[in-house]
Design an enzyme around this catalytic site. Structure first.
Site, PDB file in Angstrom:
ATOM      1  N   LYS A 128       0.863  -1.190   0.000  1.00  7.16           N
ATOM      2  CA  LYS A 128       0.000   0.000   0.000  1.00  7.16           C
ATOM      3  C   LYS A 128       0.887   1.224   0.000  1.00  7.16           C
ATOM      4  O   LYS A 128       1.798   1.341   0.822  1.00  7.16           O
ATOM      5  CB  LYS A 128      -0.865  -0.013   1.275  1.00  7.16           C
ATOM      6  CG  LYS A 128      -1.835   1.137   1.344  1.00  7.16           C
ATOM      7  CD  LYS A 128      -3.126   0.828   0.614  1.00  7.16           C
ATOM      8  CE  LYS A 128      -3.930   2.041   0.252  1.00  7.16           C
ATOM      9  NZ  LYS A 128      -3.536   2.727  -1.002  1.00  7.16           N
ATOM     10  N   GLN A 150       7.159   4.001   3.905  1.00  9.47           N
ATOM     11  CA  GLN A 150       5.744   3.608   3.924  1.00  9.47           C
ATOM     12  C   GLN A 150       5.520   2.349   4.767  1.00  9.47           C
ATOM     13  O   GLN A 150       4.479   2.210   5.417  1.00  9.47           O
ATOM     14  CB  GLN A 150       5.283   3.367   2.477  1.00  9.47           C
ATOM     15  CG  GLN A 150       3.792   3.325   2.295  1.00  9.47           C
ATOM     16  CD  GLN A 150       3.168   4.717   2.175  1.00  9.47           C
ATOM     17  OE1 GLN A 150       3.678   5.545   1.441  1.00  9.47           O
ATOM     18  NE2 GLN A 150       2.086   4.956   2.885  1.00  9.47           N
ATOM     19  N   LYS A 153       5.326   3.590   8.403  1.00  7.82           N
ATOM     20  CA  LYS A 153       4.170   4.469   8.574  1.00  7.82           C
ATOM     21  C   LYS A 153       2.889   3.637   8.609  1.00  7.82           C
ATOM     22  O   LYS A 153       2.044   3.799   9.485  1.00  7.82           O
ATOM     23  CB  LYS A 153       4.114   5.454   7.407  1.00  7.82           C
ATOM     24  CG  LYS A 153       2.938   6.392   7.465  1.00  7.82           C
ATOM     25  CD  LYS A 153       2.748   7.154   6.177  1.00  7.82           C
ATOM     26  CE  LYS A 153       4.047   7.781   5.729  1.00  7.82           C
ATOM     27  NZ  LYS A 153       3.856   8.653   4.562  1.00  7.82           N
ATOM     28  N   LYS A 178       5.395   1.701  -3.032  1.00  7.30           N
ATOM     29  CA  LYS A 178       5.318   3.051  -3.616  1.00  7.30           C
ATOM     30  C   LYS A 178       5.620   2.925  -5.101  1.00  7.30           C
ATOM     31  O   LYS A 178       6.280   1.979  -5.522  1.00  7.30           O
ATOM     32  CB  LYS A 178       6.348   3.965  -2.949  1.00  7.30           C
ATOM     33  CG  LYS A 178       6.066   5.443  -3.120  1.00  7.30           C
ATOM     34  CD  LYS A 178       5.054   5.974  -2.111  1.00  7.30           C
ATOM     35  CE  LYS A 178       4.663   7.411  -2.422  1.00  7.30           C
ATOM     36  NZ  LYS A 178       3.826   7.996  -1.367  1.00  7.30           N
ATOM     37  N   GLY A 225      -2.812   8.166  -4.594  1.00  2.08           N
ATOM     38  CA  GLY A 225      -2.145   9.335  -5.178  1.00  2.08           C
ATOM     39  C   GLY A 225      -0.925   9.750  -4.375  1.00  2.08           C
ATOM     40  O   GLY A 225      -0.633   9.210  -3.307  1.00  2.08           O
ATOM     41  N   ASP A 226      -0.214  10.710  -4.910  1.00  2.00           N
ATOM     42  CA  ASP A 226       0.918  11.364  -4.232  1.00  2.00           C
ATOM     43  C   ASP A 226       1.173  12.621  -5.063  1.00  2.00           C
ATOM     44  O   ASP A 226       0.274  13.081  -5.789  1.00  2.00           O
ATOM     45  CB  ASP A 226       2.140  10.438  -4.177  1.00  2.00           C
ATOM     46  CG  ASP A 226       3.256  10.959  -3.278  1.00  2.00           C
ATOM     47  OD1 ASP A 226       3.187  10.780  -2.053  1.00  2.00           O
ATOM     48  OD2 ASP A 226       4.226  11.574  -3.794  1.00  2.00           O
ATOM     49  N   ASN A 278      -2.376  18.872  -2.235  1.00  4.18           N
ATOM     50  CA  ASN A 278      -3.394  18.183  -1.444  1.00  4.18           C
ATOM     51  C   ASN A 278      -3.112  18.245   0.062  1.00  4.18           C
ATOM     52  O   ASN A 278      -3.977  18.601   0.856  1.00  4.18           O
ATOM     53  CB  ASN A 278      -3.481  16.723  -1.926  1.00  4.18           C
ATOM     54  CG  ASN A 278      -4.402  15.906  -1.060  1.00  4.18           C
ATOM     55  OD1 ASN A 278      -3.958  15.141  -0.216  1.00  4.18           O
ATOM     56  ND2 ASN A 278      -5.700  16.088  -1.236  1.00  4.18           N
ATOM     57  N   SER A 307      -7.036   5.685   3.760  1.00  5.70           N
ATOM     58  CA  SER A 307      -7.065   4.778   2.607  1.00  5.70           C
ATOM     59  C   SER A 307      -7.456   3.370   3.058  1.00  5.70           C
ATOM     60  O   SER A 307      -8.211   2.667   2.372  1.00  5.70           O
ATOM     61  CB  SER A 307      -5.687   4.709   1.938  1.00  5.70           C
ATOM     62  OG  SER A 307      -5.520   5.767   1.032  1.00  5.70           O
TER      63      SER A 307
HETATM   64  P1  NDP Z   1       0.659  17.636  -4.652  1.00  2.00           P
HETATM   65  O1  NDP Z   1       1.160  17.274  -5.987  1.00  2.00           O
HETATM   66  O2  NDP Z   1      -0.805  17.797  -4.438  1.00  2.00           O
HETATM   67  O3  NDP Z   1       1.370  18.979  -4.146  1.00  2.00           O
HETATM   68  C1  NDP Z   1       2.751  19.056  -4.049  1.00  2.00           C
HETATM   69  C2  NDP Z   1       3.135  20.470  -3.628  1.00  2.00           C
HETATM   70  O4  NDP Z   1       4.530  20.496  -3.329  1.00  2.00           O
HETATM   71  C3  NDP Z   1       2.921  21.509  -4.706  1.00  2.00           C
HETATM   72  O5  NDP Z   1       2.647  22.751  -4.107  1.00  2.00           O
HETATM   73  C4  NDP Z   1       4.279  21.535  -5.414  1.00  2.00           C
HETATM   74  O6  NDP Z   1       4.564  22.762  -6.085  1.00  2.00           O
HETATM   75  C5  NDP Z   1       5.212  21.344  -4.263  1.00  2.00           C
HETATM   76  N1  NDP Z   1       6.437  20.664  -4.727  1.00  2.00           N
HETATM   77  C6  NDP Z   1       6.529  19.417  -5.249  1.00  2.00           C
HETATM   78  N2  NDP Z   1       7.787  19.132  -5.609  1.00  2.00           N
HETATM   79  C7  NDP Z   1       8.494  20.233  -5.290  1.00  2.00           C
HETATM   80  C8  NDP Z   1       9.863  20.557  -5.415  1.00  2.00           C
HETATM   81  N3  NDP Z   1      10.759  19.693  -5.936  1.00  2.00           N
HETATM   82  N4  NDP Z   1      10.241  21.782  -4.973  1.00  2.00           N
HETATM   83  C9  NDP Z   1       9.335  22.638  -4.432  1.00  2.00           C
HETATM   84  N5  NDP Z   1       8.040  22.384  -4.306  1.00  2.00           N
HETATM   85  C10 NDP Z   1       7.614  21.189  -4.735  1.00  2.00           C
HETATM   86  O7  NDP Z   1       1.248  16.515  -3.647  1.00  2.00           O
HETATM   87  P2  NDP Z   1       0.741  16.121  -2.187  1.00  2.00           P
HETATM   88  O8  NDP Z   1       0.255  17.309  -1.466  1.00  2.00           O
HETATM   89  O9  NDP Z   1      -0.123  14.927  -2.324  1.00  2.00           O
HETATM   90  O10 NDP Z   1       2.115  15.600  -1.516  1.00  2.00           O
HETATM   91  C11 NDP Z   1       2.997  16.479  -0.821  1.00  2.00           C
HETATM   92  C12 NDP Z   1       3.924  15.667   0.066  1.00  2.00           C
HETATM   93  O11 NDP Z   1       3.138  14.901   1.013  1.00  2.00           O
HETATM   94  C13 NDP Z   1       4.796  14.632  -0.643  1.00  2.00           C
HETATM   95  O12 NDP Z   1       6.019  14.504   0.062  1.00  2.00           O
HETATM   96  C14 NDP Z   1       3.994  13.344  -0.488  1.00  2.00           C
HETATM   97  O13 NDP Z   1       4.806  12.192  -0.609  1.00  2.00           O
HETATM   98  C15 NDP Z   1       3.468  13.520   0.921  1.00  2.00           C
HETATM   99  N6  NDP Z   1       2.315  12.723   1.274  1.00  2.00           N
HETATM  100  C16 NDP Z   1       1.146  12.795   0.563  1.00  2.00           C
HETATM  101  C17 NDP Z   1       0.045  12.067   0.941  1.00  2.00           C
HETATM  102  C18 NDP Z   1      -1.275  12.230   0.267  1.00  2.00           C
HETATM  103  O14 NDP Z   1      -2.263  11.653   0.765  1.00  2.00           O
HETATM  104  N7  NDP Z   1      -1.385  12.974  -0.812  1.00  2.00           N
HETATM  105  C19 NDP Z   1       0.112  11.107   2.064  1.00  2.00           C
HETATM  106  C20 NDP Z   1       1.348  11.171   2.818  1.00  2.00           C
HETATM  107  C21 NDP Z   1       2.403  11.923   2.394  1.00  2.00           C
HETATM  108  P3  NDP Z   1       4.655  22.776  -7.713  1.00  2.00           P
HETATM  109  O15 NDP Z   1       3.227  22.713  -8.151  1.00  2.00           O
HETATM  110  O16 NDP Z   1       5.339  24.063  -8.029  1.00  2.00           O
HETATM  111  O17 NDP Z   1       5.455  21.583  -8.115  1.00  2.00           O
END
Ligand code: NDP
Length: 449
Positions: free
Chosen positions: A93, A114, A117, A129, A168-169, A244, A381
């Site tokens: 997962k 993961q 966690k 992943k 998603g991620d 997200n 999830s």
């Molecule tokens: P999204 O794609 O929805 O958002 C990612 C955000 O981070 C955007 O604002 C993006 O900006 C920014 N970002 C991504 N890469 C970079 C980078 N290299 N430098 C600067 N800014 C960056 O992703 P999520 O919100 O889903 O995920 C964010 C984090 O949370 C990740 O580490 C993910 O693994 C973790 N996570 C997510 C979960 C989920 O349920 N979605 C669960 C647990 C952890 P830009 O648009 O400019 O790229």
């Protein structure tokens, strides 16, 4: 960095030798191994069964070609990954990430984290992943659909509700999950709802899943502060990212009485001293697919966009890094500490560098690692999988109540584990050890497989 126990050091050396050049993966493994000294001292049976070596090696790693055509007919070739890391506690997962920075080392670091966690949530889910170096930004819906269909055409043979369940991620949201699920259904001729999580509400999704990671992170901070009778009420909070996780961390922190004064993306950050207008942020990011600079513009004179800088320069009481790995460095930590930060919780995976984490520990700043602080997403999830298995759909209130209970219980278990193993208040050690012991015991029971 902390020193490695002598029984653990050879395991780390093998990981370095066997996985050259995968810096983020090395970092994630080291961070776990550094905290396992007291565990191997207490459990010689883990050492004898070579459990550390076995946990560091993924059960299966899949790499595949993803060819697709853009709207002009030009052919592109991307690389797809799925690392099925550990299935001791349940089906693999973990999410799928679409971002140009994705490579095998990144997917392995995420898959490794993961495992632990998922284990600390107490839910029956293993760790995995996946993703691709495809960049959905600037692509049309039709291009994203063709990419997702090509990606799933290969990946589907490894998935199943009892086998491997992606979500998603970064770069994979509701739109991408819809296209992925559609292609899986078409190829297999099965309406297998439990094969993906984060689905839309009308086709098997669960209420509160979209919000769960950000909400859970806010709840976790509230729990950490609550140990000393404090709360988020009246505190200034810095959030990085605007995806997200960030959006729903903002929403819940504000519901709990905090004031979030920043969000960001890869082009810069917004400082909004009156507090982020979360409905406007959702409109800009989720509906218009815009940038935080657009948000600042729409806020008129109230918010300021600062290009090419990080939010950590802004004074605040609490910091929630919610964007990406290694986005908060030792220098950023020093700035935050000088500005009086009292708590940090990782909404993203591994956003704080080892130097930053050490600085927070030495300064006595409460620090919630991602394995605990962002586990609300994967826990929800697992609730989605439960609802799919029973063909049920829970109310918003019940779903949110379950998330709150899970984060409360998770905080308690991590906190108590840290105390039990001689590291009171150390949430990094607590989360690693609680997760590791649960997985290790299941692996021991299953024999040498
Ligand atoms: P999204 O794609 O929805 O958002 C990612 C955000 O981070 C955007 O604002 C993006 O900006 C920014 N970002 C991504 N890469 C970079 C980078 N290299 N430098 C600067 N800014 C960056 O992703 P999520 O919100 O889903 O995920 C964010 C984090 O949370 C990740 O580490 C993910 O693994 C973790 N996570 C997510 C979960 C989920 O349920 N979605 C669960 C647990 C952890 P830009 O648009 O400019 O790229």
């Amino acid at each position: 960095m902390r020193a490695l126990d002598e029984k653990v050091l050879p395991v780390y050396e093998t990981v370095l030798r066997r996985n050259p050049g995968e810096q983020e993966f090395h970092q994630a493994v080291r961070e776990v191994l550094e905290t396992l000294g007291p565990v191997v001292a207490k459990h010689p049976e883990y050492v004898e069964a070579k459990l550390l070596e076995r946990i560091c090696e993924p059960e299966r790693q899949i790499i595949f070609r993803v060819p697709w055509q853009d709207d002009r007919g030009e052919v592109h070739v991307n690389r797809g990954f799925r690392v099925e890391y550990n299935s001791a506690l349940g089906p693999y997962k973990g999410g799928l990430r679409f971002h140009p920075s994705v490579n095998l080392g990144i997917v392995k670091f995420l898959g490794f984290e993961q495992i632990f966690k998922n284990a600390v949530t107490g839910m029956p889910i293993g760790g995995g992943k996946g993703g691709s170096d495809f960049d959905p930004r600037g692509r049309s819906d039709a291009e994203v659909m063709r990419f997702c269909q090509s990606f799933m055409t290969e990946l589907h043979r490894f998935l199943g509700e009892h086998t491997d369940v992606p979500a998603g991620d970064i770069g994979v949201g509701a739109r991408e999950l819809g296209f992925l699920f559609g292609q899986y259904k078409r190829i297999t001729n099965r309406y297998e709802s439990g094969v993906l999580t984060g689905k839309g509400l009308s086709w098997g999704g669960a209420r509160v899943r979209k919000e769960a990671t950000g909400y859970g992170c806010a709840y976790f901070v509230q729990e950490m502060l609550g140990v000393d009778g404090r709360s988020l009420d009246g505190l200034d909070v810095l959030v990085s990212g605007s995806g997200n996780v960030a959006i729903y961390a903002v929403e819940k922190v504000q519901a709990l009485g905090g004031r979030v004064v920043t969000v960001s993306d890869s082009s810069g950050y917004v400082h909004d001293p009156d507090g982020i207008d979360v409905e406007l942020l959702k409109q800009v990011k989720e509906v218009d697919r815009g940038r935080v600079s657009d948000y600042a513009e729409l806020r008129g004179g109230r918010a300021r966009f600062v290009p090419d800088r990080q939010v950590w320069d802004v004074p605040g009481d609490v910091a929630l890094p919610c964007a990406t790995q290694n986005e908060l460095t030792g220098r950023d930590a020093a700035t935050l500490i000088a500005n009086g930060v009292i708590a940090v919780a990782e909404g993203a995976n591994m956003p704080c560098t080892p130097e930053a984490i050490r600085a927070f520990r030495e300064a006595g700043v409460l620090f919630g690692p991602g394995k605990a602080a962002n586990a609300g997403g994967v826990a929800t999830s697992a609730l989605e999988m439960q609802q799919n298995a029973s063909r049920d759909s829970w109310t918003w209130e019940h779903s949110e109540q379950r998330l709150r209970e899970i984060m409360h219980e998770l905080h308690r278990s991590v906190y108590e584990t840290a105390e039990e193993y001689g590291a009171p208040g150390d949430y990094v050690a607590g989360a690693n050890i609680a997760g590791f012991v649960r997985v290790a015991d299941a692996m021991l029971a299953h024999g040498l497989i």
